[in-house]
Design a protein around this motif. Structure first.
Motif, short mmCIF file in Angstrom:
data_model
loop_
_atom_site.label_atom_id
_atom_site.label_comp_id
_atom_site.label_asym_id
_atom_site.label_seq_id
_atom_site.Cartn_x
_atom_site.Cartn_y
_atom_site.Cartn_z
N CYS A 121 0.84 -1.21 0.00
CA CYS A 121 0.00 0.00 0.00
C CYS A 121 0.87 1.25 0.00
CB CYS A 121 -0.86 0.06 1.26
SG CYS A 121 -2.00 -1.30 1.42
N ILE A 122 0.29 2.31 -0.56
CA ILE A 122 0.92 3.64 -0.41
C ILE A 122 0.40 4.21 0.90
CG2 ILE A 122 1.07 5.97 -1.39
CD1 ILE A 122 0.27 4.73 -4.07
N THR A 123 1.26 4.91 1.66
CA THR A 123 0.80 5.63 2.85
C THR A 123 1.21 7.09 2.69
OG1 THR A 123 2.83 5.48 4.13
CG2 THR A 123 1.34 3.59 4.28
N GLN A 236 -9.26 -1.54 -6.27
CA GLN A 236 -7.92 -1.28 -5.71
C GLN A 236 -7.97 -1.30 -4.18
OE1 GLN A 236 -6.40 2.55 -6.92
NE2 GLN A 236 -4.36 2.12 -6.10
N ALA A 237 -9.02 -0.70 -3.62
CA ALA A 237 -9.15 -0.66 -2.15
C ALA A 237 -9.33 -2.08 -1.60
CB ALA A 237 -10.33 0.22 -1.75
N ARG A 238 -10.18 -2.86 -2.24
CA ARG A 238 -10.40 -4.24 -1.77
C ARG A 238 -9.10 -5.04 -1.87
NH1 ARG A 238 -15.48 -3.65 -4.57
NH2 ARG A 238 -14.54 -4.46 -6.46
N ALA A 241 -6.68 -4.06 0.88
CA ALA A 241 -7.16 -4.56 2.18
C ALA A 241 -6.91 -6.07 2.27
CB ALA A 241 -8.64 -4.23 2.36
N ALA A 242 -7.11 -6.77 1.15
CA ALA A 242 -6.91 -8.23 1.15
C ALA A 242 -5.45 -8.57 1.39
CB ALA A 242 -7.38 -8.82 -0.19
#
Ligand code: AMP
Length: 385
Positions: A121-123, A236-238, A241-242
């Motif tokens: 992920c990008i933070t 992309q969000a799912r 998260a996965a």
């Protein structure tokens, strides 16, 4: 203890924490035929009032943890600040999920952001501040308006401050009590969205539709579901998260919060190792809700169908509007409104007393109903965006 094959109705489940999330877990578990033990020191706890057994003890009390571990087939938690050592102690006596390691990760902003980056992920850009000696270096790496956030125990916008200069950073750090912090670059947000999902011990994952969240005063105000984003962003969000839950070998319900930036990129913000306020719409709008999934994941059962049956807008009800009592008759005059009150005896400003969900076949109409009813209840009359 390792996960038993499956824990079937008739067994006893435990939850650490007796707030509204524990209460809704208790209802879901009892509905499915489980007995529920709640541990919460507050004799007036919302979940304790419904539980089969309410252990009124401090979360660190070894004798009470031993008692709970002996009563329960499995134990979960409803808040991330439960001492990881208590979870470890319980895990010696019964199955505990999510794992103490996963909860410890979510308790610390540095650990969770590091984990999220490892999961791809990008933070937001961030710098760790362990003590005063880190301030100058942290400021020089970010250069610009930033947010100082305590690494632990921050929630609902508490434990954070915006800083524009090194002097302001030093002052804010003092005000925070010189505890370990992160300094985070200020991002240009378009929307905030969350993914609520469940993962069971077999690695099966079930996602609820991505939800869009709007805050007021640092506290969640409304959740719009589904989020008004493209399918590509939702996917992309799912997928991010996965990766996070797979990486943690996570068992339970988790909410992962993201920022959608004005340049279209999706940035990980934080994770909650439990059902989440932004998933409350699932109680009324989906085939199964996040609390039933929490029971299923904990018990090693196949996860339920998460399909959304109606567009929904969830509105939080805070203690601010008790003057002395909100106009429930006006709210309940709307057939599209589903009201949930948490049984809290004392209303205080900023305290989450309940929520309601506005349902309509059309998302714009659900949003309009949310805005009308917020105005009628005295929550606020702005039109939403
Ligand atoms: P948090 O406690 O990290 O969820 O932050 C509380 C709220 O502050 C978020 O819901 C955002 O509205 C805002 N916020 C947090 N971090 C940032 C950031 N890096 N840039 C801009 N806004 C932020």
């Amino acid at each position: 203890m390792t996960s038993p094959a499956v824990i079937l109705p008739g067994a006893t489940l435990g939850v650490l924490g007796g707030g509204q999330l524990g209460r809704m877990f208790t209802v879901a578990a009892q509905t499915m035929g489980y007995r529920v033990v709640v541990m919460d020191p507050d004799p007036g706890s919302p979940a304790g009032a419904l539980a089969d057994i309410h252990i009124k003890a401090d979360y660190r009390d070894a004798a009470s943890l031993l008692y709970m571990g002996g009563l329960c087939d499995a134990v979960t938690t409803e808040f991330e600040n439960v001492p990881a050592t208590s979870l470890e102690m319980l895990a010696g006596h019964c199955f505990v999920a999510p794992s103490p390691r996963a909860v410890a990760t979510a308790q610390d902003r540095l650990l969770e952001k590091t984990r999220a980056r490892e999961a791809g992920c990008i933070t937001a850009p961030f710098a760790n501040i362990e003590d005063e000696g880190f301030l100058v270096h942290a400021w020089s790496t970010l250069e610009g308006p930033a947010l100082l956030k305590t690494r632990r125990l921050g929630y609902d916008g508490k434990g954070q401050a915006r800083v524009n200069t090194l002097d302001e950073l030093v002052e804010a750090y003092e005000r925070m009590g010189r505890v370990p912090c992160l300094l985070e670059g200020l991002l240009a947000l378009d929307k905030e969205v969350s993914v609520v999902l469940a993962r069971n011990g077999q690695g099966q994952i079930a996602f609820y539709p991505v939800a869009e969240n709007q805050h007021r005063g640092g506290i969640l105000d409304i959740t719009i579901a589904p989020a008004r984003i493209t399918e590509a962003v939702a996917e992309q969000a799912r997928s991010m998260a996965a990766h996070i839950v797979d990486e943690l070998d996570y068992v339970g319900v988790m909410a992962v919060e993201f920022f959608l930036l004005q340049d279209g990129s999706l940035v990980f913000n934080e994770m909650a190792p439990r059902p989440h306020n932004s998933g409350h719409y699932t109680l009324d709008a989906c085939l199964s809700d996040q609390f039933q999934q929490q029971v299923r994941a904990l018990c090693g059962l196949p996860l339920a169908d998460t399909r959304q049956l109606s567009p929904a807008v969830m509105v939080n009800i805070l203690g601010n509007i008790w003057q002395p009592v909100p106009a429930w008759d006006r709210l309940l005059a709307h057939p599209g409104v589903q009201l949930h009150l948490y049984g809290k005896h004392e209303a205080r400003p900023g305290r989450k007393m309940g929520h309601y969900t506005c349902l309509s076949p059309n998302l714009d109409d659900a949003l309009a109903l949310a805005m009308t009813t917020r105005c009628e209840l005295g929550i606020g009359c702005e039109t939403g965006h």
